[in-house]
Design an enzyme around this catalytic site. Structure first.
Site, PDB file in Angstrom:
ATOM      1  N   SER A 107       0.844  -1.189   0.000  1.00  0.00           N
ATOM      2  CA  SER A 107       0.000   0.000   0.000  1.00  0.00           C
ATOM      3  C   SER A 107       0.877   1.234   0.000  1.00  0.00           C
ATOM      4  O   SER A 107       2.051   1.183   0.373  1.00  0.00           O
ATOM      5  CB  SER A 107      -0.889   0.002   1.247  1.00  0.00           C
ATOM      6  OG  SER A 107      -1.541   1.238   1.424  1.00  0.00           O
ATOM      7  N   TYR A 120      -2.515  -0.268  10.817  1.00  0.00           N
ATOM      8  CA  TYR A 120      -2.553  -0.697   9.412  1.00  0.00           C
ATOM      9  C   TYR A 120      -1.260  -0.271   8.717  1.00  0.00           C
ATOM     10  O   TYR A 120      -0.621  -1.065   8.014  1.00  0.00           O
ATOM     11  CB  TYR A 120      -3.770  -0.084   8.711  1.00  0.00           C
ATOM     12  CG  TYR A 120      -3.829  -0.386   7.234  1.00  0.00           C
ATOM     13  CD1 TYR A 120      -4.211  -1.637   6.775  1.00  0.00           C
ATOM     14  CD2 TYR A 120      -3.495   0.592   6.292  1.00  0.00           C
ATOM     15  CE1 TYR A 120      -4.258  -1.917   5.417  1.00  0.00           C
ATOM     16  CE2 TYR A 120      -3.540   0.322   4.935  1.00  0.00           C
ATOM     17  CZ  TYR A 120      -3.926  -0.933   4.494  1.00  0.00           C
ATOM     18  OH  TYR A 120      -3.960  -1.207   3.156  1.00  0.00           O
TER      19      TYR A 120
END
Length: 255
Positions: A107, A120
């Protein structure tokens, strides 16, 4: 899929490929037995595993202090430990065959900090470190490893945050107590930062096409960004050795 009760939409999308080139099976990477049995059964039925795409992830949003230890552990169990564990099972098989390709869906959050997605982000930074560490050794076994780094992708992740109560915010939500400074800053950040991501947003199909190209590309890089916007972002961050530039930029969204 972790939950086969949700397979209807996937079966419909597969069309005539279903049970031919597309076979849907149950797999929960947070459970050891599920990982071991899935890899064993796949190799028994197919004879080999050529490519592993590590896509499973839990998203978290909320104030740092509102995330419980249970939520932290559940997130890392899927995003890092479960992902690492199934990779261990598959890479053992690939080393014997001296061929294979392992793709991690990372990501932009594994490159750039993202306030209020603390755990996260931490899990994606961990994935980036794992990929970089494995890459030189696995080349000796003719095994390619890739970190695919998308930006915002239109998925059901936001809805799942609410369902999972991941990083619930107790202050100012269900209480009559006045909102504290952290809550005020979070609302300010969200209002100013989220609109900047709109132009970067991609569909799952667009990211899927990047993954498909990765599988067939014989001159592959260890890190692959899914858009020009992500390439520019990475170039900017990699030259900021102090970390001050990205911190200053993000701090501005709180004001």
């Amino acid at each position: 899929m972790r939950n086969l009760q949700k397979k209807d939409a996937l079966e419909k999308a597969a069309g005539e490929s279903l049970n031919k080139s597309m076979i849907i099976k149950e797999l929960d990477i947070s459970k050891e037995d599920s990982i071991v049995n899935f890899v064993k059964d796949t190799i028994t039925e197919e004879g080999k595993i050529d490519v592993l795409v590590n896509n499973a992830a839990i998203v978290q949003f909320g104030t740092f202090e509102s995330v419980s230890m249970e939520q932290m552990q559940a997130l890392f169990q899927t995003n890092f430990f479960g992902t690492s564990r199934i990779t261990q099972e598959v890479v053992t098989h690939m080393k014997k065959r001296k061929t294979g390709h392992i793709i991690f869906i990372s990501s932009m959050a594994g490159i750039k900090p993202f306030p209020f997605q603390d755990f996260y982000v931490a899990s994606k930074f961990a994935i980036e470190g794992l990929v970089g560490n494995l890459a030189p050794l696995l080349r000796c076994f003719n095994i390619r490893i890739t970190s695919v780094e998308p930006g915002p992708v239109r998925t059901s992740a936001g809805t799942n945050i609410e369902k999972n109560k991941q990083g619930r915010i107790p202050i100012g939500e269900e209480s009559e107590e006045p909102e504290d400074e952290t809550m005020r800053l979070m609302k300010t950040f969200m209002a100013k930062y989220f609109p900047t991501l709109t132009g970067m947003e991609q569909t799952g199909t667009e990211v899927g096409e990047v993954i498909r190209k990765c599988i067939y590309d014989t001159n592959l890089s260890v890190r692959v960004q899914t858009s020009d916007a992500m390439v520019k972002l990475l170039k900017k961050i990699l030259v900021d050795t102090t970390g001050n530039q990205v911190t200053d930029e993000l701090e501005a969204f709180f004001k």
